[in-house]
Design an enzyme around this catalytic site. Sequence first.
Site, mmCIF file in Angstrom:
data_model
loop_
_atom_site.group_PDB
_atom_site.id
_atom_site.type_symbol
_atom_site.label_atom_id
_atom_site.label_comp_id
_atom_site.label_asym_id
_atom_site.label_seq_id
_atom_site.Cartn_x
_atom_site.Cartn_y
_atom_site.Cartn_z
ATOM 1 N N ARG A 1 4.472 -5.079 1.877
ATOM 2 C CA ARG A 1 3.404 -5.477 1.059
ATOM 3 C C ARG A 1 3.647 -6.833 0.502
ATOM 4 N NH1 ARG A 1 3.568 -4.905 -4.321
ATOM 5 N NH2 ARG A 1 4.493 -2.672 -4.260
ATOM 6 N N HIS B 1 1.380 -4.648 -6.324
ATOM 7 C CA HIS B 1 0.806 -3.328 -5.555
ATOM 8 C C HIS B 1 -0.686 -3.134 -6.006
ATOM 9 C CE1 HIS B 1 0.589 1.054 -5.848
ATOM 10 N NE2 HIS B 1 -0.084 0.818 -7.099
ATOM 11 N N TYR C 1 10.568 -6.960 -9.939
ATOM 12 C CA TYR C 1 11.342 -6.034 -9.098
ATOM 13 C C TYR C 1 11.929 -6.294 -7.663
ATOM 14 C CZ TYR C 1 6.939 -4.151 -7.529
ATOM 15 O OH TYR C 1 5.558 -4.392 -6.917
HETATM 16 C C1 TPP Z 1 -0.275 12.132 -7.455
HETATM 17 C C2 TPP Z 1 -0.062 10.544 -8.098
HETATM 18 N N1 TPP Z 1 1.074 10.551 -8.543
HETATM 19 C C3 TPP Z 1 1.219 9.155 -9.295
HETATM 20 C C4 TPP Z 1 0.153 8.265 -8.833
HETATM 21 C C5 TPP Z 1 0.465 6.734 -9.497
HETATM 22 N N2 TPP Z 1 0.537 5.767 -8.424
HETATM 23 C C6 TPP Z 1 -0.524 5.104 -7.716
HETATM 24 S S1 TPP Z 1 -0.088 4.327 -6.472
HETATM 25 C C7 TPP Z 1 1.599 5.000 -6.410
HETATM 26 C C8 TPP Z 1 2.661 4.538 -5.712
HETATM 27 C C9 TPP Z 1 2.214 4.820 -3.956
HETATM 28 O O1 TPP Z 1 3.278 4.188 -3.146
HETATM 29 P P1 TPP Z 1 3.018 4.513 -1.409
HETATM 30 O O2 TPP Z 1 2.748 5.746 -1.378
HETATM 31 O O3 TPP Z 1 4.350 3.980 -1.081
HETATM 32 O O4 TPP Z 1 1.737 3.509 -1.221
HETATM 33 P P2 TPP Z 1 1.523 2.064 -1.409
HETATM 34 O O5 TPP Z 1 1.148 2.021 -2.875
HETATM 35 O O6 TPP Z 1 2.730 1.417 -1.460
HETATM 36 O O7 TPP Z 1 0.527 1.456 -0.369
HETATM 37 C C10 TPP Z 1 1.886 5.676 -7.536
HETATM 38 C C11 TPP Z 1 3.072 6.317 -7.903
HETATM 39 C C12 TPP Z 1 -0.999 8.660 -8.272
HETATM 40 N N3 TPP Z 1 -1.936 7.861 -8.074
HETATM 41 N N4 TPP Z 1 -1.343 9.732 -7.903
#
Ligand code: TPP
Length: 357
Positions: free
Chosen positions: A256, A260, A269
């Site tokens: 990415r 985020h 970070y």
């Molecule tokens: C069940 C849940 N826990 C926490 C969150 C908060 N949250 C939103 S995105 C994210 C990280 C997601 O990372 P990843 O799965 O690697 O996907 P990326 O954002 O890198 O595409 C978190 C912890 C959420 N939306 N849903």
Amino acid sequence: MPRSTVAEFTIESVRILDEKGAVDEELVPSLSEETLIDLYRQMRRSRRLDERAIALQRRGELGTYAPAIGQEAAQVGSAAALDTGDWIVPAFREQVLYVMRGTPLHKILWYAMGMEEGAEIPDGANVMPPSIPVGSQALHATGIGWGKALRGEQAAAITYFGDGATSHGDVYEALNFAGAYDAQTVFLCQNNQYAISTPRRVQSRAETLAQKAVAAGIKGIQVDGNDVLGVYAATTEALEHARQGNPVLIEAETYRRSMHTTSDDPSVYRSDEEEAEWEKRDPITRFETYLRSEDVLDDDRIEDIGAAIESELEEAIARAKAGQSEVDPVDMFRHTFAELPPVLEQQLAEYKVMRDE
Ligand SMILES: Cc1ncc(C[n+]2csc(CCOP(=O)(O)OP(=O)(O)O)c2C)c(N)n1
């Protein structure tokens, strides 16, 4: 009691187009010039949509937005391998999938502006709404893929999630159920190296995320996620397996390159050096170099494609902004409850005062 090895596994990694834009001729999928240009155009459209959306958010004209800058090959390459009857079950960073299935660009912006009209999916597009709870969509994809199997349909579901989502129970359950019930599902993990600020190396001790398939008894494969041809080929193969009732987990290794979401500051970070390293592996530049070497693209064609995308986006942004005045925010109070709870009655009253001031 003697000990013996009862299971062994290997994980294959695929790359067709390398970082310098050179290909492995034996692996190149046979695609028409038109399709190659379309892959390129979709990736560039996705990139510019994200860049414009971030700029709009910074001016306060858009709400939270999750860009996919750097992940274009993983998204466009996989979606291009699908048939129209296959279902797409995205996470929250896959705007281009909606565009590829016919959602006009201004509706993508409306969604980010908080307008429910932006969530409307064209009839027959076979795309599920974005999933905000991390990883939960994998279960829906397994359900759809199982449904296809039960009906004897030659179609599959593909779901998208990140490296962080692979730590969620939902994803494990989805993989296991899919394996146990022959669900016609492809799981595409976009390992973009970060779950917000959590780096991949602390997300899991597993050497690859693709091997998470092994415990579910299904095939796992890794692909260079910045190689659009590799992703296309791996997804095509995975879909063929899935349609026979053999689900597949693909780990697309990517990065990415931006934040985020627009609420995040990645400089907190990660280092400039790391970002610069991945910039060199950019999926669009890499593919452009290849298409130039094949005489599919030249300066003029590249400029024309860029100009067409710019005017498409100008129109979409103008349409998105104009549409805001066509909707009444009071609708959100009208369509949720038959009878408004007192707390919302109060908010509605407050809103009306604010609006009329
Ligand atoms: C069940 C849940 N826990 C926490 C969150 C908060 N949250 C939103 S995105 C994210 C990280 C997601 O990372 P990843 O799965 O690697 O996907 P990326 O954002 O890198 O595409 C978190 C912890 C959420 N939306 N849903």
